[in-house]
Design an enzyme around this catalytic site. Structure first.
Site, PDB file in Angstrom:
ATOM      1  N   ASP A   1       0.689  -1.254  -0.029  1.00  0.00           N
ATOM      2  CA  ASP A   1      -0.104  -0.030   0.058  1.00  0.00           C
ATOM      3  C   ASP A   1       0.934   1.047  -0.048  1.00  0.00           C
ATOM      4  OD1 ASP A   1      -2.433   1.755   0.099  1.00  0.00           O
ATOM      5  OD2 ASP A   1      -3.092   0.670   2.017  1.00  0.00           O
TER       6      ASP A   1
ATOM      7  N   ASP B   1     -10.463   2.505  -3.292  1.00  0.00           N
ATOM      8  CA  ASP B   1     -11.029   2.188  -1.883  1.00  0.00           C
ATOM      9  C   ASP B   1     -12.717   2.106  -2.133  1.00  0.00           C
ATOM     10  OD1 ASP B   1      -8.809   1.444  -0.666  1.00  0.00           O
ATOM     11  OD2 ASP B   1      -8.529   3.485   0.173  1.00  0.00           O
TER      12      ASP B   1
HETATM   13  C1  DGJ Z   1      -5.889   1.906   1.770  1.00  0.00           C
HETATM   14  C2  DGJ Z   1      -6.258   0.633   1.170  1.00  0.00           C
HETATM   15  O1  DGJ Z   1      -6.692   0.993  -0.071  1.00  0.00           O
HETATM   16  C3  DGJ Z   1      -7.111  -0.080   1.778  1.00  0.00           C
HETATM   17  O2  DGJ Z   1      -7.644  -1.153   1.179  1.00  0.00           O
HETATM   18  C4  DGJ Z   1      -6.462  -0.524   3.108  1.00  0.00           C
HETATM   19  O3  DGJ Z   1      -5.665  -1.476   2.865  1.00  0.00           O
HETATM   20  C5  DGJ Z   1      -6.262   0.565   3.917  1.00  0.00           C
HETATM   21  N1  DGJ Z   1      -5.195   1.504   2.970  1.00  0.00           N
HETATM   22  C6  DGJ Z   1      -5.302   0.114   5.187  1.00  0.00           C
HETATM   23  O4  DGJ Z   1      -4.918   1.276   5.785  1.00  0.00           O
END
Ligand code: DGJ
Length: 742
Positions: free
Chosen positions: A479, A549
């Site tokens: 990430d 997200d």
């Molecule tokens: C952003 C990601 O896109 C999410 O899926 C998740 O992993 C969060 N960060 C975790 O902090």
């Protein structure tokens, strides 16, 4: 086929069955003139009849010559300041502070295949007959520098890739202020520019606008390709649709700051270029050093936008993604993020993994919150040690238990980040990106590590390796949740600070490379707060990307439709999540959530232990269905049919290579009372093949399905009873049509 050169007139014609690209050396100045890029035309000895020279009021390079203005000559890799006043493809500052360059033709080399680019991701070949590469060398005698323009044409793909390499052969350093990967001067401006833009949770929305005189661009200056613009744009003719017409696509294999630009001049010439964003870029090139740009992948299609996308999909699936996972079906995963956020313990996640396993899911992914004391987003990044309060047996113990359940284990990292409450920060406060004497801005309470420094990359590798080597990890989600501010590296001299952003992304690539080298079987999924770094550069390392997200099925129609312009379904991370949806609060049926998520890597992101027995049975059926169809979905030809940006319906189809099978996704966002008649025209089928459609008791020839369409209203003749008893229409409805050759 291949590359033809006329040595008398110094003309170059790159062509295959479908595309042609032609340029030549100008007689007097020895610079390169662009002549044609587009649909394949017959080769001939010379194309000098394509030269156009008007006498126009302008500055000219040669005395008594009124047609030597570079402003009016279409060029291959233009410079600024010697009669061309448009944006240039390159810019250099030399030791006397001058910006004037004059790169003149010095020769060429042709080789079979395609050479790699040092330290950078790029498309490749597996066999040297798949492509041919032309490297044209230009020399600037004053600067004492060589410039090599590389062109690779794929034999059976409508693809030309380009990059440029500068070599300092003198005794003085100079600065590269701008080095585009490609530049093409097209002879007219009758185009619309298509690009993918958005923001966090609404990435890659498709935008289309008519070109205007002046500069229009997409770009990033954030240290990552970013949520706002994807490093892609296309120029399409006004009458080009998804299925017909001309399109030129440009996609940059790069994950840092980029620029994609179209400039229309007063004479209707369109100069398009793509490369590293020159804004905040300056590379000091010392004697005997070279600098090579990332690669731009140019696709020409006369079969509409779908034609362009299919070329990108096939190329990126087979000749950009590499390694163990390239040809493998992707596992159906369950991720605990939206199920638990930071609030979990071993028992909770094992319950999720166990239930998931019982329903046929293949991989359990533990997301953020397993390390340091990370119970919210204010702490612990960089302390890649298990939180024993949550996981008394550590990642090692947990991963073993998950594996014992018969399901694989995956883990989340955010390697580029640091929180200030960590051991890492205590030991290395200077590793945090900051400008001396300036305040440091945070993003999501966190700071960025200086990945331009080798020792930082090495150290983070060591920390990750400590966890990975003792655990059973078959997947890593990498990430990256903020962009870079106050960009500066204390390891670079003051005249090299312009190198920072590029060196940073080279550091990211390096860490990926080291991890892949040591753990070639780990499947990487890249993520940057969703699709904030969904680009071809990262696909070279991480074969799939968490697309957004936003997991709402309706929002995902647009997001996945947009990403499919360039990226293959196999790279598009897509999950079924809980309702009410966590981003928009929408209540969509579980069928529709799956019908959208099927068109990607497919997985779940909800607390599966809380589902009712009926819902669990549905999940089980969905998983079984996806396993049956995964090969077709992840390797078939994908066509977009109905555009979510244009109306209430969205549709797409995946057709197997042999046209024996297809799956259509059809989505109607809002229900309408007493609605019109609907027909859904398909594409990509064999016109003479008879197909069955699951659930319908008629058969249809491909030509009928493509020209008449699937008739979506039922025939209720003498079935009034059925009509009154049928399911009521509802919002967020969707259907899958499963076609099979009879
Ligand atoms: C952003 C990601 O896109 C999410 O899926 C998740 O992993 C969060 N960060 C975790 O902090």
């Amino acid at each position: 086929m291949g590359i033809e050169i006329n040595k008398d007139t110094n003309e170059f014609h790159l062509f295959n069955q479908n595309i042609s690209y032609i340029f030549r050396v100008l007689e007097k100045s020895n610079q390169l003139e662009h002549l044609y890029y587009g649909k394949r035309i017959n080769h001939r000895k010379s194309f000098t009849h394509l030269i156009e020279r008007e006498i126009r009021p302008s500055c000219n390079m040669f005395e008594h010559d009124h047609t030597s203005s570079l402003e009016h000559i279409r060029q291959e890799y233009p410079s600024y300041g010697t009669t061309d006043f448009r944006y240039p493809a390159h810019g250099i500052t030399n030791n006397i502070g001058s910006h004037i360059t004059n790169f003149q033709y010095a020769g060429y080399e042709i080789s079979k295949g395609k050479p790699p680019i040092n330290q950078l991701p790029a498309t490749y070949v597996e066999n040297e007959n798949e492509a041919e590469t032309l490297e044209v060398t230009l020399v600037d005698d004053v600067l004492k520098s060589k410039l090599i323009l590389s062109y690779t044409i794929y034999t059976n793909r409508n693809v030309i890739t380009r990059n440029a390499k500068f070599m300092n052969e003198g005794e003085e350093a100079f600065y590269i202020d701008n080095a585009m990967s490609t530049s093409v001067d097209l002879p007219d401006d009758q185009f619309e520019m298509i690009h993918l833009n958005g923001a966090w949770a609404r990435e890659s929305h498709v935008h289309t606008q008519k070109l205007f005189t002046g500069v229009q661009s997409v770009y990033s200056s954030r240290g990552a390709s970013g949520h706002v613009h994807n490093p892609f744009f296309a120029l399409k003719r006004f009458n080009t649709t998804e299925h017909h017409g001309e399109t030129y696509g440009f996609s940059l294999v790069y994950s840092g700051n980029f620029l994609g630009q179209a400039e229309v001049d007063s004479y209707g010439v369109t100069r398009m270029m793509m490369g590293i964003n020159p804004f905040q870029f300056r590379w000091k090139l010392n004697p005997r050093e070279s600098f090579q740009t990332p690669e731009c992948v140019m696709v020409y299609s006369d079969q509409g936008l779908n034609g362009m996308s299919q070329t990108y999909h096939e190329l990126y699936r087979n000749r950009l993604v590499r390694g163990y996972w390239r040809d493998k079906n992707r596992p159906i995963l369950i991720n605990n993020w939206e199920a638990t956020y930071f609030d979990f313990n071993e028992e909770k996640v094992l319950n999720i993994a166990k239930t998931a396993k019982d329903l046929g899911i293949e991989l359990f992914v533990l997301d953020d919150g397993w390390f340091g004391k990370r119970n919210d987003d204010t702490s612990s990044l960089g302390d890649w040690f298990e939180d024993k309060d949550k996981l008394p047996n550590g990642i090692e113990g947990l991963s073993e238990k998950v594996e014992e359940l018969g399901i694989n284990f995956g883990l989340w990292f955010e390697p580029e980040m640091i929180s200030k409450d960590t051991k890492l920060f205590k030991e290395h406060p200077d590793w945090l990106i900051a400008t001396p004497d300036r305040q440091v801005s945070h993003g999501r309470n966190q700071f960025v590590l200086d990945f331009s420094r080798e020792e930082v990359v090495e150290h983070i590798f060591g920390l990750m390796d400590n966890i990975i080597k003792k655990s059973k990890i078959s997947y890593i989600k990498w990430d990256m949740n903020r962009n870079i501010t106050e960009a500066y590296s204390t390891s670079l001299s003051k005249d090299q600070q312009g190198e920072f952003f590029h060196r940073y992304i080279l550091g990211v690539y390096k860490l990926y490379e080291k991890l892949i080298e040591k753990y070639p079987k780990i499947l990487f999924e890249s993520c940057a707060g969703g699709g904030g770094r969904f680009d071809p550069g990262l696909l070279y390392y991480a074969p799939q990307t968490w697309t957004s997200d936003d997991t709402d099925a309706v929002e995902r129609l647009k997001i996945q439709y947009g990403h499919s312009m360039v990226y293959p379904l196999k790279s598009i991370g897509s999950h079924v999540s809980a309702i009410p949806n966590h981003q928009v609060g929408r209540m969509t049926p579980i069928e529709t959530r799956a019908n959208v998520a099927y068109f990607g890597t497919f997985g779940y992101e909800l607390d599966i232990t809380k589902l009712t027995d009926e819902e669990k049975q549905k999940v089980k059926n969905q998983v079984t269905f996806f396993k049956e169809k995964r090969e077709l979905i992840q390797h078939g030809d994908f066509y977009r049919l109905l555009n979510p940006f244009e109306g209430n319906e969205t549709s797409w189809i995946v057709v197997s290579e042999d046209q024996q099978e297809a799956i259509v996704g059809y989505y109607k966002v809002l229900a309408k009372p007493n609605d019109k008649y609907y027909r859904l025209k398909l594409t990509g089928l064999d016109p003479n093949q008879l197909y069955t459609i699951k659930g319908m008791n008629t058969t249809h020839y491909g030509d009928e399905l493509m020209n008449i369409g699937i008739i979506l209203n039922e025939d209720y003749t003498d079935r009034a009873e059925d009509y009154w008893n049928k399911e009521q229409p509802h919002d967020y409805d969707s259907k899958l049509f499963i076609l099979k050759a009879k």
